[in-house]
Scaffold this motif. Structure first.
Motif, mmCIF file in Angstrom:
data_model
loop_
_atom_site.group_PDB
_atom_site.id
_atom_site.type_symbol
_atom_site.label_atom_id
_atom_site.label_comp_id
_atom_site.label_asym_id
_atom_site.label_seq_id
_atom_site.Cartn_x
_atom_site.Cartn_y
_atom_site.Cartn_z
ATOM 1 N N UNK A 60 -75.436 30.519 50.245
ATOM 2 C CA UNK A 60 -76.709 31.042 50.765
ATOM 3 C C UNK A 60 -77.332 32.053 49.818
ATOM 4 N N UNK A 61 -76.576 32.991 49.292
ATOM 5 C CA UNK A 61 -77.137 34.113 48.528
ATOM 6 C C UNK A 61 -77.841 33.680 47.270
ATOM 7 N N UNK A 62 -77.271 32.798 46.484
ATOM 8 C CA UNK A 62 -77.878 32.428 45.209
ATOM 9 C C UNK A 62 -78.731 31.190 45.271
ATOM 10 N N UNK A 63 -78.113 30.087 45.708
ATOM 11 C CA UNK A 63 -78.827 28.808 45.699
ATOM 12 C C UNK A 63 -80.022 28.818 46.645
ATOM 13 N N UNK A 64 -79.833 29.377 47.811
ATOM 14 C CA UNK A 64 -80.935 29.396 48.779
ATOM 15 C C UNK A 64 -82.106 30.230 48.261
ATOM 16 N N UNK A 65 -81.806 31.327 47.593
ATOM 17 C CA UNK A 65 -82.868 32.149 47.026
ATOM 18 C C UNK A 65 -83.639 31.395 45.951
ATOM 19 N N UNK A 66 -82.903 30.670 45.116
ATOM 20 C CA UNK A 66 -83.559 29.894 44.055
ATOM 21 C C UNK A 66 -84.401 28.765 44.632
ATOM 22 N N UNK A 67 -83.858 28.027 45.578
ATOM 23 C CA UNK A 67 -84.611 26.921 46.176
ATOM 24 C C UNK A 67 -85.829 27.423 46.968
ATOM 25 N N UNK A 68 -85.685 28.562 47.623
ATOM 26 C CA UNK A 68 -86.825 29.122 48.355
ATOM 27 C C UNK A 68 -87.951 29.531 47.425
ATOM 28 N N UNK A 69 -87.581 30.112 46.273
ATOM 29 C CA UNK A 69 -88.591 30.514 45.310
ATOM 30 C C UNK A 69 -89.304 29.300 44.723
ATOM 31 N N UNK A 70 -88.577 28.255 44.420
ATOM 32 C CA UNK A 70 -89.193 27.036 43.881
ATOM 33 C C UNK A 70 -90.123 26.381 44.905
ATOM 34 N N UNK A 71 -89.691 26.411 46.154
ATOM 35 C CA UNK A 71 -90.543 25.841 47.206
ATOM 36 C C UNK A 71 -91.837 26.626 47.344
ATOM 37 N N UNK A 72 -91.747 27.956 47.241
ATOM 38 C CA UNK A 72 -92.953 28.787 47.318
ATOM 39 C C UNK A 72 -93.904 28.490 46.159
#
Length: 290
Positions: free
Chosen positions: A202-214
């Motif tokens: 959650x901490x790393x991958x989710x942050x990266x995927x959320x930023x790319x989605x934004x």
């Protein structure tokens, strides 16, 4: 004529003739009284003439009221005739004034020609001013159009720059393979740190995927503001679709990993990212194991 007028050629049948101009003070002989003097013309020319005051001054004329009315009526008729003669005389002089001027017609003709020439010059200037005003208006409209084109061009360039940046982050289009390898190493470090902290992606991958989605959603919103029918955006659409497809693939892989680890927090976060990019059906397929 008043009955007090002294007639020097006739005599009364009942009285003894009297000398002309010699008054007699007999009470029975009224013909011997002198006839009142004629009303003075200058009396009526006074600037402060007052009719009431003037009639009051005539009380000692030894004249009957009827004779006084007759004198005043005659004076009025005389003044009316003089006024009419004066008006007629001045009017005739006015009519003969134009004929008495020498060269007047030529001067009037010259003034008329000058006025017509001046009028033509004014009309020419007015048309020139109107034409210049139209040209200025056209230039202003052209300037506004160019400003809009500049703003649109900058917006299109911004969309393209954002898309290129996102493609590089997703590994679809890289400018430098070494930079991509360094980014991958950083992400692996983040994942390892996250796993060490709690065996969670959650901490790393989710942050990266959320930023790319934004970043993807920002590109989509900007395209909507410009108009998706613009030819340049139409040419970018296949690349935008490829970005979305890549993001969904990364999300699906991360969701499978979170599901296998039974990381409910990560599963919830990833499904929210799926929903943001309108890919809920893809998340359901992953969760169902298909």
């Amino acid at each position: 004529m008043s009955k007090f007028f002294i007639d020097s050629t006739s005599q009364s049948a009942d009285t003894t003739p009297a000398h002309v101009g010699s008054p007699s003070f007999g009470s029975d002989d009224e013909d011997t009284l002198p006839y009142p003097a004629e009303l003075a013309r200058n009396d009526f020319l006074s600037p402060n003439f007052d009719a009431q005051e003037y009639l009051s001054s005539l009380r000692n004329r030894h004249q009957t009221l009827e004779d006084l009315r007759s004198d005043l009526r005659g004076r009025s008729q005389l003044l009316n005739r003089e006024l009419l003669d004066l008006v007629n005389g001045n009017y005739e002089e006015f009519l003969s004034l134009g004929g008495g001027l020498k060269g007047g017609e030529e001067k009037v003709e010259g003034v008329t020609v000058g006025l017509l020439g001046f009028q033509r010059e004014v009309e020419t200037i007015r048309k020139a001013v109107q034409e210049r005003a139209r040209e200025t208006g056209d230039l202003l409209q052209e300037k506004k159009g160019l400003r809009k084109e500049v703003v649109l061009g900058r917006a299109l360039l911004e969309v393209n720059e954002k898309l290129e940046e996102l493609e590089e982050r997703l590994g679809i289009k890289s400018k430098d393979e070494e930079d991509d390898e360094e980014d991958d190493e950083d992400e692996d470090d983040d994942d390892e740190a996250s796993s060490a902290a709690g065996n969670s992606v959650y901490a790393g991958t989710l942050r990266r995927l959320g930023k790319q989605s934004e970043q993807y959603l920002s590109i989509v919103r900007q395209c909507d503001r410009i108009g998706t029918g613009h030819p340049f955006l139409v040419s970018l659409q296949p690349r935008i679709d490829e970005v979305r497809k890549t993001i969904i693939l990364d999300l699906s892989a991360s969701l499978r990993q979170a599901k296998s680890l039974d990381d409910k927090r990560a599963v919830l976060g990833l499904t929210q990212v799926f929903a943001a990019v309108n890919a809920e059906n893809d998340a359901l397929r992953v969760l169902k194991g298909s």
